[in-house]
Design an enzyme around this catalytic site. Structure first.
Site: not given
Length: 309
Positions: A2-3, A61, A96, A119, A290
DNA sequence: CTTCTGCCCTGGGAGC
DNA sequence: TGCTCCCAGGGCAGAA
């Protein structure tokens, strides 16, 4: 992942489906998902059980639902978090599922709000709302929103009217970027400078602005900084509009990916594929634990004092 | 203060 | 087929 556009979509969905609802029983299925809440899981549950969700607010965010004038349920989706509205008496338990808030009186009949997170980089917490530092330091006061304590150091994002293109806020941001002594991508990812730009949109914005990620911020001209900020805003607005990530889609979009992410990215994740502008293969390098993706021709690597990592 | 590195976590996929 | 290992990355603590 999700951005900012996805988080805004979620915020909008929460505003329509859960604002006004009263929180009933709270189930914490994974303690780690409330690790940032002072007092632990039982304190977390106790802090919102019986509360009414009064609004849905976002900065960068971060997302929060005020439950009283001074308190809010704070959420960050991390890499894989989702907030899913459930209907019916006994909603499906996603493998999850980390936290479930049972609801009553929701405007469209939702029975639960589920925090699902594969995650577990995301989290929920009940926190105090505080004045933002700039407001406390003598801001206008006309737009002095309270924000959750953990969000106090997070800068406004590029969809915020206060930093809209052409405003004094945007000019101040451009100047702040140029005062930094670092590379432009590091600056774009620094949430205390401008929030909401993640790795994907940073690479896309730099590609659109034809700037290499290692260009030194203090050697960039104001017009170049303006160009990359405009590009970042543009990419995110397109994602918001084109993504088609209606809140209803969250029921089925288990990856939490935006339509835009699945569609036309020019640089991110396209190592070896042709640059849409010039056909040169997109390059990739490890950067800040990254990846950075860029077109070696459109975005040439800077040399000497113009380069900074 | 500013800048930068290491780490948190999980499961899908690659490689053997 | 099953095992091991790598990879994704936002944000925070702590180091330089």
């Amino acid at each position: 992942m999700p951005e900012l556009p996805e988080v805004e979509t979620v915020r909008d969905g929460l505003a329509r489906h859960v604002v006004g609802a009263r929180v009933g029983e709270v189930e914490v299925l994974r303690d780690y998902s409330v690790r940032h809440h002072d007092g632990g899981p039982s304190s977390f549950a106790g802090a919102i059980e019986g509360a009414t969700l009064t609004a849905a607010v976002r900065r960068g965010k971060y997302l929060w639902l005020p439950v009283s004038p001074g308190t809010a349920l704070l959420a960050h989706l991390g890499m894989s978090g989702q907030l899913l509205v459930r209907d019916g008496r006994d909603p499906w338990v996603h493998p999850h599922l980390r936290v479930r808030l049972h609801l009553s009186g929701a405007p469209t009949g939702a029975s639960a709000l589920d925090f699902v997170d594969q995650r577990t980089f995301g989290h929920l917490a009940v926190v105090a709302l505080v004045p933002t530092p700039d407001d406390a330091a003598g801001g206008r006061g006309t737009d002095a929103p309270l924000v959750p304590g953990p969000v106090a150091h997070i800068a406004r994002d590029l969809l915020d009217p206060q930093v809209a293109s052409g405003t004094p806020g945007r000019s101040a941001l451009i100047a702040a970027v140029r005062r930094r002594r670092t590379g432009i991508k590091r600056a774009l990812l620094d949430q205390s400078l401008v929030s909401g730009v993640g790795n994907i949109y940073a690479d896309e914005a730099l590609w659109r602005a034809r700037l290499h990620y290692a260009r030194a911020t203090d050697a960039l001209r104001p017009v170049e900084v303006a160009r990359v900020l405009d590009a970042a805003e543009e990419v995110m607005r397109e994602a918001l509009a084109v993504g088609g990530t209606s809140f209803d889609a969250l029921y089925v979009n288990v990856n939490g990916e935006s339509g835009y992410f699945a569609r036309g990215l020019a640089a991110y994740g396209r190592e070896g594929e042709p640059c849409p502008r010039c056909g040169t293969p997109i390059a990739r390098a490890t950067f800040m634990n990254r990846s950075a993706h860029w077109c070696p021709r459109c975005q040439p690597r800077p040399r000497g004092a113009n380069a900074r990592w």
